[in-house]
Design a protein around this motif. Structure first.
Motif, PDB file in Angstrom:
ATOM      1  N   PRO A 181       0.819  -1.218   0.000  1.00 44.62           N
ATOM      2  CA  PRO A 181       0.000   0.000   0.000  1.00 44.62           C
ATOM      3  C   PRO A 181       0.851   1.265   0.000  1.00 44.62           C
ATOM      4  CG  PRO A 181       0.169  -0.876   2.215  1.00 44.62           C
ATOM      5  CD  PRO A 181       0.842  -1.879   1.316  1.00 44.62           C
ATOM      6  N   ILE A 182       0.281   2.333  -0.543  1.00 45.09           N
ATOM      7  CA  ILE A 182       0.905   3.648  -0.406  1.00 45.09           C
ATOM      8  C   ILE A 182       0.787   4.059   1.055  1.00 45.09           C
ATOM      9  CG2 ILE A 182       0.707   6.084  -1.016  1.00 45.09           C
ATOM     10  CD1 ILE A 182      -0.316   5.171  -3.752  1.00 45.09           C
ATOM     11  N   ILE A 183       1.912   4.389   1.673  1.00 47.70           N
ATOM     12  CA  ILE A 183       1.933   4.774   3.086  1.00 47.70           C
ATOM     13  C   ILE A 183       2.001   6.293   3.231  1.00 47.70           C
ATOM     14  CG2 ILE A 183       3.190   4.589   5.269  1.00 47.70           C
ATOM     15  CD1 ILE A 183       1.775   2.005   4.452  1.00 47.70           C
ATOM     16  N   ASP A 184       3.073   6.867   2.739  1.00 45.00           N
ATOM     17  CA  ASP A 184       3.270   8.314   2.776  1.00 45.00           C
ATOM     18  C   ASP A 184       3.252   8.811   1.330  1.00 45.00           C
ATOM     19  OD1 ASP A 184       4.205  10.916   2.858  1.00 45.00           O
ATOM     20  OD2 ASP A 184       5.688  10.524   4.418  1.00 45.00           O
ATOM     21  N   PRO A 185       2.138   9.362   0.856  1.00 44.50           N
ATOM     22  CA  PRO A 185       2.047   9.760  -0.564  1.00 44.50           C
ATOM     23  C   PRO A 185       3.120  10.747  -0.989  1.00 44.50           C
ATOM     24  CG  PRO A 185      -0.125   9.716   0.434  1.00 44.50           C
ATOM     25  CD  PRO A 185       0.856   9.534   1.551  1.00 44.50           C
ATOM     26  N   ALA A 186       3.493  11.655  -0.109  1.00 42.75           N
ATOM     27  CA  ALA A 186       4.525  12.625  -0.466  1.00 42.75           C
ATOM     28  C   ALA A 186       5.860  11.932  -0.709  1.00 42.75           C
ATOM     29  CB  ALA A 186       4.663  13.684   0.628  1.00 42.75           C
ATOM     30  N   GLU A 187       6.194  10.988   0.143  1.00 42.03           N
ATOM     31  CA  GLU A 187       7.440  10.247  -0.013  1.00 42.03           C
ATOM     32  C   GLU A 187       7.393   9.368  -1.263  1.00 42.03           C
ATOM     33  OE1 GLU A 187      10.054   7.048   2.593  1.00 42.03           O
ATOM     34  OE2 GLU A 187       8.877   8.583   3.623  1.00 42.03           O
ATOM     35  N   GLY A 188       6.213   8.788  -1.536  1.00 39.90           N
ATOM     36  CA  GLY A 188       6.062   7.965  -2.726  1.00 39.90           C
ATOM     37  C   GLY A 188       6.207   8.783  -4.001  1.00 39.90           C
ATOM     38  N   LEU A 189       5.640   9.990  -4.009  1.00 36.57           N
ATOM     39  CA  LEU A 189       5.760  10.868  -5.170  1.00 36.57           C
ATOM     40  C   LEU A 189       7.217  11.256  -5.392  1.00 36.57           C
ATOM     41  CD1 LEU A 189       4.364  12.568  -7.372  1.00 36.57           C
ATOM     42  CD2 LEU A 189       4.096  14.386  -5.681  1.00 36.57           C
ATOM     43  N   PHE A 190       7.913  11.562  -4.300  1.00 34.93           N
ATOM     44  CA  PHE A 190       9.325  11.917  -4.404  1.00 34.93           C
ATOM     45  C   PHE A 190      10.132  10.737  -4.951  1.00 34.93           C
ATOM     46  CE2 PHE A 190      13.613  11.940  -2.657  1.00 34.93           C
ATOM     47  CZ  PHE A 190      14.065  13.183  -3.058  1.00 34.93           C
ATOM     48  N   SER A 191       9.798   9.541  -4.490  1.00 29.59           N
ATOM     49  CA  SER A 191      10.514   8.350  -4.943  1.00 29.59           C
ATOM     50  C   SER A 191      10.326   8.123  -6.431  1.00 29.59           C
ATOM     51  CB  SER A 191      10.033   7.129  -4.163  1.00 29.59           C
ATOM     52  OG  SER A 191      10.634   5.947  -4.659  1.00 29.59           O
ATOM     53  N   LEU A 192       9.084   8.277  -6.912  1.00 27.48           N
ATOM     54  CA  LEU A 192       8.836   8.096  -8.338  1.00 27.48           C
ATOM     55  C   LEU A 192       9.595   9.132  -9.162  1.00 27.48           C
ATOM     56  CD1 LEU A 192       5.047   7.202  -8.782  1.00 27.48           C
ATOM     57  CD2 LEU A 192       7.017   5.879  -9.546  1.00 27.48           C
ATOM     58  N   GLU A 193       9.725  10.338  -8.623  1.00 24.68           N
ATOM     59  CA  GLU A 193      10.406  11.423  -9.348  1.00 24.68           C
ATOM     60  C   GLU A 193      11.920  11.269  -9.343  1.00 24.68           C
ATOM     61  OE1 GLU A 193       7.739  15.416  -8.861  1.00 24.68           O
ATOM     62  OE2 GLU A 193       8.887  14.768  -7.126  1.00 24.68           O
ATOM     63  N   LYS A 194      12.462  10.903  -8.170  1.00 23.99           N
ATOM     64  CA  LYS A 194      13.909  10.998  -7.979  1.00 23.99           C
ATOM     65  C   LYS A 194      14.634   9.653  -7.949  1.00 23.99           C
ATOM     66  CE  LYS A 194      13.530  15.478  -7.415  1.00 23.99           C
ATOM     67  NZ  LYS A 194      13.986  16.413  -8.458  1.00 23.99           N
ATOM     68  N   ALA A 195      13.988   8.633  -7.381  1.00 24.98           N
ATOM     69  CA  ALA A 195      14.704   7.387  -7.137  1.00 24.98           C
ATOM     70  C   ALA A 195      14.355   6.284  -8.122  1.00 24.98           C
ATOM     71  CB  ALA A 195      14.430   6.912  -5.702  1.00 24.98           C
ATOM     72  N   ALA A 196      13.089   6.180  -8.517  1.00 28.07           N
ATOM     73  CA  ALA A 196      12.660   5.095  -9.403  1.00 28.07           C
ATOM     74  C   ALA A 196      13.091   5.389 -10.845  1.00 28.07           C
ATOM     75  CB  ALA A 196      11.148   4.931  -9.328  1.00 28.07           C
ATOM     76  N   PRO A 197      13.363   4.359 -11.639  1.00 27.20           N
ATOM     77  CA  PRO A 197      13.684   4.572 -13.059  1.00 27.20           C
ATOM     78  C   PRO A 197      12.568   5.328 -13.764  1.00 27.20           C
ATOM     79  CG  PRO A 197      14.181   2.318 -12.400  1.00 27.20           C
ATOM     80  CD  PRO A 197      13.458   2.943 -11.248  1.00 27.20           C
ATOM     81  N   TRP A 198      12.936   6.070 -14.801  1.00 25.42           N
ATOM     82  CA  TRP A 198      12.015   6.970 -15.488  1.00 25.42           C
ATOM     83  C   TRP A 198      10.780   6.272 -16.022  1.00 25.42           C
ATOM     84  CZ3 TRP A 198      10.656   5.985 -20.505  1.00 25.42           C
ATOM     85  CH2 TRP A 198      11.458   5.073 -21.195  1.00 25.42           C
ATOM     86  N   PHE A 199      10.903   4.991 -16.387  1.00 21.30           N
ATOM     87  CA  PHE A 199       9.787   4.341 -17.073  1.00 21.30           C
ATOM     88  C   PHE A 199       8.601   4.067 -16.156  1.00 21.30           C
ATOM     89  CE2 PHE A 199      13.237   1.223 -16.365  1.00 21.30           C
ATOM     90  CZ  PHE A 199      12.649   0.382 -15.436  1.00 21.30           C
ATOM     91  N   TYR A 200       8.818   4.067 -14.821  1.00 20.89           N
ATOM     92  CA  TYR A 200       7.667   3.897 -13.929  1.00 20.89           C
ATOM     93  C   TYR A 200       6.745   5.118 -14.007  1.00 20.89           C
ATOM     94  CZ  TYR A 200       9.946  -0.154 -11.845  1.00 20.89           C
ATOM     95  OH  TYR A 200      10.524  -1.375 -11.655  1.00 20.89           O
TER      96      TYR A 200
END
Length: 337
Positions: A181-200
């Motif tokens: 589950p999404i726990i902290d949406p702000a942290e998840g958004l940051f992760s998708l932007e900065k940490a996860a590969p671009w294709f996600y």
């Protein structure tokens, strides 16, 4: 009773990669390779509309079990963001529980599946009241008990938030299980932007833009977005739609509105389980490790599994099917389990 746990999931290479697990979890290849049994929940399914309060309607599908004279209970399933009642993981889990003797209800969130024309206002992740109201309608119309709820990704977040309100709302929910589950949406958004590969981010944005265009086509008299907004990235488009369509004054306020981080789940009054994977590239495991949970909430972190993957091998079936079925069946009296 020995229940399966995250440590029991030991995939072989290359399924030890969280990225491969995540990419396969929603791929068309997986859907094609799944055995016929993974689609049994579609046979005899009844398409229904449920009351979500204040004139809101949500669509879903109900499938009655045929294994026992009486159902073991009612299993409600929530899909993830831009998924639907027909998402592969929902069909697979529903089919497994159906064979176990559970009646199955699969719920579409607003503007998911083919439901864009049902409600004029746009979906957003803080619309928890309508989901709780829908659960109440489902509980009244399909009375098999116990009633258990499982959700995936954003659906897991909705499931946890709904479960914290069911006692207040008088909904007889016995148990909730959230997968990644999404726990902290702000942290998840940051992760998708900065940490996860671009294709996600590209994958989610493609599906979201398709959904928004379908919404606009369903209500051409209503302006949901400007074309310049639709071209923005995940953060930019989210902020534009939040400011345009909600009462939240900022993006951060909106993200906080559906967070279950920190000690928020201390309000959980029923048994709950959270299953996630340490190698989930979409939802950082740190958000789970910082949770302050009451004794009735089980946190289970597997080493592998990616985001809602947990795929065992070439047949593309998922460990989560056994995991969810075992915990749902554990709710039954000993002689029935």
């Amino acid at each position: 009773m020995n229940l399966p746990s995250g440590k029991d999931f030991r995939p072989s290479w290359p399924l030890t990669s969280g990225h491969i697990q995540t990419m396969l979890s929603s791929s068309g290849v997986r859907r094609m390779l799944l055995p016929k049994a993974a689609r049994e929940v579609l046979e005899g399914a009844e398409t229904v509309v449920v009351d979500a309060g204040d004139g809101v309607r949500l669509s879903g599908a109900f499938t009655a079990q045929k294994v026992h004279a009486q159902p073991r209970g009612l299993a409600v399933l929530f899909h993830g963001w831009e998924g639907s009642v027909d998402s592969t993981y929902v069909l697979q889990t529903g089919s497994r529980l159906l064979r176990e003797g559970w009646d199955i209800f699969r719920l579409n969130f607003r503007d998911h599946g083919d439901s864009h024309s049902m409600n004029e206002a746009l979906f957003h992740s803080c619309r928890i009241d309508e989901v709780v109201h829908a659960l109440g309608d489902i509980a009244q119309r399909w009375p098999a008990r116990p009633m258990a709820l499982a959700g995936f990704s954003l659906g897991g977040n909705f499931a946890l938030r709904a479960a914290m309100q069911t006692s207040r709302a008088g909904i007889p929910l016995s148990y909730v299980l959230a997968v990644c589950p999404i726990i902290d949406p702000a942290e998840g958004l940051f992760s998708l932007e900065k940490a996860a590969p671009w294709f996600y981010q590209a994958y989610f944005m493609h599906k979201w833009r398709q959904s928004l265009r379908a919404k606009q086509a369903a209500f051409p008299q209503h302006v949901y977005f400007e074309m310049s907004e639709l071209k923005q990235n995940l953060r930019g488009l989210t902020e534009a739609l939040v400011l345009r369509h909600t009462d939240f004054g900022s993006l951060q306020s909106y993200l906080d509105g559906y967070s279950v981080a920190g000690d928020i789940m201390q309000a959980m009054q029923i048994p709950a389980t959270i299953l996630t994977a340490r190698d989930d590239p979409v939802i950082p495991v740190a958000a789970f490790e910082k949770l302050q949970l009451p004794p009735n909430v089980e946190l289970d972190i597997a080493e592998h599994g990616g985001h809602c993957g947990f795929i065992r091998g070439r047949n593309m079936t998922s460990f989560t099917d056994d995991y969810i079925a075992a915990r749902f069946n554990a709710l039954l009296p000993a002689q029935e389990g």
